[in-house]
Design a protein around this motif. Structure first.
Motif, PDB file in Angstrom:
ATOM      1  N   LEU A  83       0.843  -1.248  -0.005  1.00 48.72           N
ATOM      2  CA  LEU A  83      -0.014   0.089   0.080  1.00 48.72           C
ATOM      3  C   LEU A  83       1.071   1.242   0.052  1.00 48.72           C
ATOM      4  N   ASN A  86       2.792   1.250  -3.631  1.00 45.89           N
ATOM      5  CA  ASN A  86       2.002   0.942  -4.515  1.00 45.89           C
ATOM      6  C   ASN A  86       2.441  -0.125  -5.674  1.00 45.89           C
ATOM      7  N   GLU A  88       2.535  -3.031  -7.741  1.00 39.02           N
ATOM      8  CA  GLU A  88       1.506  -3.740  -8.656  1.00 39.02           C
ATOM      9  C   GLU A  88       1.636  -5.275  -8.597  1.00 39.02           C
TER      10      GLU A  88
END
Length: 245
Positions: A83, A86, A88
């Motif tokens: 979180l 970020n 992926e």
């Protein structure tokens, strides 16, 4: 002559009475000594059960702490990192779902959910469901109508079933487990049977797992025993009188 004869008779009676008194005192002392030995042995056994119960609880705490640290906290750490960065490659939703499953499993181990509203049959079925893929498990329940177990009795009885089944999984090398539970107005009877390798009950009686089972049975004020022989399976029996529930 009459006086001499009377004296002899009285002396004989006195000796007889004295002997009887001495023998009675000796017998009473022996009984008291045997009772003291039995009481001491019982106290030592109770101490041993209590100590083993403490060891089992500490072992369970270590296991739960390990589950929290190695599984739950590690997944939440990865989730936090994902979180913040970020990333992926990490899927937060899956990690969160896995974390919830782990937390649910740990809380279920500590105390089965909805224990007050859940029947013994439902608790047992929920416990053995994941095992049915690897073992032939048969459950037979007989529950007299309107006869309910108190929550604390239900929990201890369920823990006994867990302990016995876990012992079977660890040591018995069994392929089949049968669980019989009968609840009536006068008693609760539990029988758990497996087709495993069995064991010498006298040699294994001091094992930690068996001690913990015995300790829980005593908490229920129930009678329990294992019947087993090497290479001939094992049967666990527990009988609980209705006066304690």
């Amino acid at each position: 002559m009459f006086a001499v004869g009377l004296f002899v008779v009285l002396l004989f009676v006195a000796v007889l009475i004295t002997s009887m008194v001495l023998l009675t005192r000796k017998y009473i002392k022996r009984i008291i000594h045997e009772q003291d030995k039995f009481t001491q042995a019982k106290l030592e056994h109770q101490k041993s059960l209590l100590w083993n119960s403490v060891l089992v609880q500490e072992k369970e705490r270590d296991r739960i702490a390990s589950d929290l640290h190695d599984e739950l906290i590690s997944k939440l750490t990865v989730l936090t990192y994902a979180l913040q960065t970020n990333n992926e490659k990490v899927k937060p939703v899956e990690l969160l779902g896995d974390s919830i499953k782990i937390a649910r499993r740990i809380t279920h181990d500590l105390r089965p959910p909805m224990l007050e509203e859940t029947t013994m049959e439902e608790l047992v079925e929920d416990f053995i469901l994941p095992l049915k893929n690897a073992y032939a498990i048969n459950c037979f329940f007989s529950h007299q109508q309107h006869q309910a177990l108190k929550t604390d009795v239900k929990l201890q009885l369920f823990r006994v079933i867990q302990e016995v089944v876990n012992n079977i999984l660890k040591h018995a090398h069994a392929s089949q487990i049968d669980i019989f539970l009968r609840v009536t107005n006068t008693f609760v009877a539990l029988v758990i049977r497996d087709n495993g390798v069995g064991f010498d009950v006298a040699e294994k009686a001091k094992g930690l797992g068996l001690k913990n089972i015995e300790f829980r049975a005593q908490l229920l004020n129930a009678r329990s025993r294992f019947k087993s022989e090497p290479n001939n399976g094992t049967t666990f029996q527990l009988l609980l009188n209705n006066r304690v529930w």
